[in-house]
Write a protein that holds these residues in place. Structure first.
Motif, PDB file in Angstrom:
ATOM      1  N   VAL A  87       0.858  -1.183   0.000  1.00  0.00           N
ATOM      2  CA  VAL A  87       0.000   0.000   0.000  1.00  0.00           C
ATOM      3  C   VAL A  87       0.897   1.237   0.000  1.00  0.00           C
ATOM      4  O   VAL A  87       1.861   1.307   0.748  1.00  0.00           O
ATOM      5  CB  VAL A  87      -0.900   0.001   1.260  1.00  0.00           C
ATOM      6  CG1 VAL A  87      -1.735   1.263   1.324  1.00  0.00           C
ATOM      7  CG2 VAL A  87      -1.768  -1.239   1.276  1.00  0.00           C
ATOM      8  N   ALA A  88       0.562   2.202  -0.822  1.00  0.00           N
ATOM      9  CA  ALA A  88       1.320   3.449  -0.875  1.00  0.00           C
ATOM     10  C   ALA A  88       1.177   4.196   0.444  1.00  0.00           C
ATOM     11  O   ALA A  88       0.097   4.236   1.050  1.00  0.00           O
ATOM     12  CB  ALA A  88       0.820   4.325  -2.018  1.00  0.00           C
ATOM     13  N   GLU A  90       1.067   7.290   0.994  1.00  0.00           N
ATOM     14  CA  GLU A  90       0.088   8.377   0.880  1.00  0.00           C
ATOM     15  C   GLU A  90      -1.331   7.881   1.159  1.00  0.00           C
ATOM     16  O   GLU A  90      -2.157   8.604   1.695  1.00  0.00           O
ATOM     17  CB  GLU A  90       0.140   9.008  -0.520  1.00  0.00           C
ATOM     18  CG  GLU A  90       1.451   9.671  -0.858  1.00  0.00           C
ATOM     19  CD  GLU A  90       2.502   8.666  -1.341  1.00  0.00           C
ATOM     20  OE1 GLU A  90       2.146   7.583  -1.856  1.00  0.00           O
ATOM     21  OE2 GLU A  90       3.694   8.962  -1.174  1.00  0.00           O
ATOM     22  N   ASP A  91      -1.598   6.614   0.781  1.00  0.00           N
ATOM     23  CA  ASP A  91      -2.924   6.056   1.029  1.00  0.00           C
ATOM     24  C   ASP A  91      -3.153   5.812   2.508  1.00  0.00           C
ATOM     25  O   ASP A  91      -4.290   5.869   2.997  1.00  0.00           O
ATOM     26  CB  ASP A  91      -3.105   4.749   0.257  1.00  0.00           C
ATOM     27  CG  ASP A  91      -3.116   4.953  -1.244  1.00  0.00           C
ATOM     28  OD1 ASP A  91      -3.322   6.102  -1.687  1.00  0.00           O
ATOM     29  OD2 ASP A  91      -2.884   3.979  -1.974  1.00  0.00           O
ATOM     30  N   VAL A  92      -2.089   5.551   3.236  1.00  0.00           N
ATOM     31  CA  VAL A  92      -2.205   5.296   4.676  1.00  0.00           C
ATOM     32  C   VAL A  92      -2.295   6.626   5.441  1.00  0.00           C
ATOM     33  O   VAL A  92      -3.139   6.781   6.323  1.00  0.00           O
ATOM     34  CB  VAL A  92      -0.990   4.493   5.175  1.00  0.00           C
ATOM     35  CG1 VAL A  92      -1.030   4.345   6.701  1.00  0.00           C
ATOM     36  CG2 VAL A  92      -0.954   3.126   4.507  1.00  0.00           C
ATOM     37  N   GLY A  94      -2.870   9.757   4.169  1.00  0.00           N
ATOM     38  CA  GLY A  94      -3.797  10.745   3.646  1.00  0.00           C
ATOM     39  C   GLY A  94      -3.044  11.874   2.973  1.00  0.00           C
ATOM     40  O   GLY A  94      -1.807  11.875   2.937  1.00  0.00           O
ATOM     41  N   PRO A  95      -3.744  12.846   2.443  1.00  0.00           N
ATOM     42  CA  PRO A  95      -3.102  13.948   1.705  1.00  0.00           C
ATOM     43  C   PRO A  95      -2.260  14.807   2.630  1.00  0.00           C
ATOM     44  O   PRO A  95      -2.577  14.972   3.811  1.00  0.00           O
ATOM     45  CB  PRO A  95      -4.261  14.741   1.126  1.00  0.00           C
ATOM     46  CG  PRO A  95      -5.440  14.356   1.917  1.00  0.00           C
ATOM     47  CD  PRO A  95      -5.185  12.988   2.475  1.00  0.00           C
TER      48      PRO A  95
END
Length: 97
Positions: A87-88, A90-92, A94-95
């Motif tokens: 999982v990237a 950034e996906d964990v 958030g922005p």
């Protein structure tokens, strides 16, 4: 009491110049030199505004770690290992704010 984190010693006064010299010898220099200069310029502004050297020390530490770990990252990429199942970050997280 020092404003510097206790977990790492403060970089030397010439650390930024030494880092920039190291960055210029890396194969990613075209991208990394402007990024370091941007980070260092922002840290200088923050230090002037806060009367703290912490932002400068943080940039030096971050780039030292980046340069020290780059060979391991290169070796991983060169190994051809498939990392598509992860999982990237950034996906964990958030922005970015």
């Amino acid at each position: 009491m020092s404003a510097q984190p206790e977990y790492a010693p403060a970089p030397s006064s010439g650390a930024a110049a030494q880092l920039l010299a190291r960055i210029r010898t890396d194969h990613r220099a075209d991208a990394w030199v402007p990024a370091f200069e941007r980070d260092w310029g922002k840290a200088l502004e923050d230090s002037r505004a806060s009367y703290s050297l912490t932002p400068l020390h943080d940039v030096v530490r971050t780039w030292q770690i980046r340069l020290d770990t780059a060979p391991a990252v290169d070796a991983f990429i060169d190994s051809g290992m498939d990392d598509s199942g992860f999982v990237a970050l950034e996906d964990v997280l958030g922005p970015r704010q």
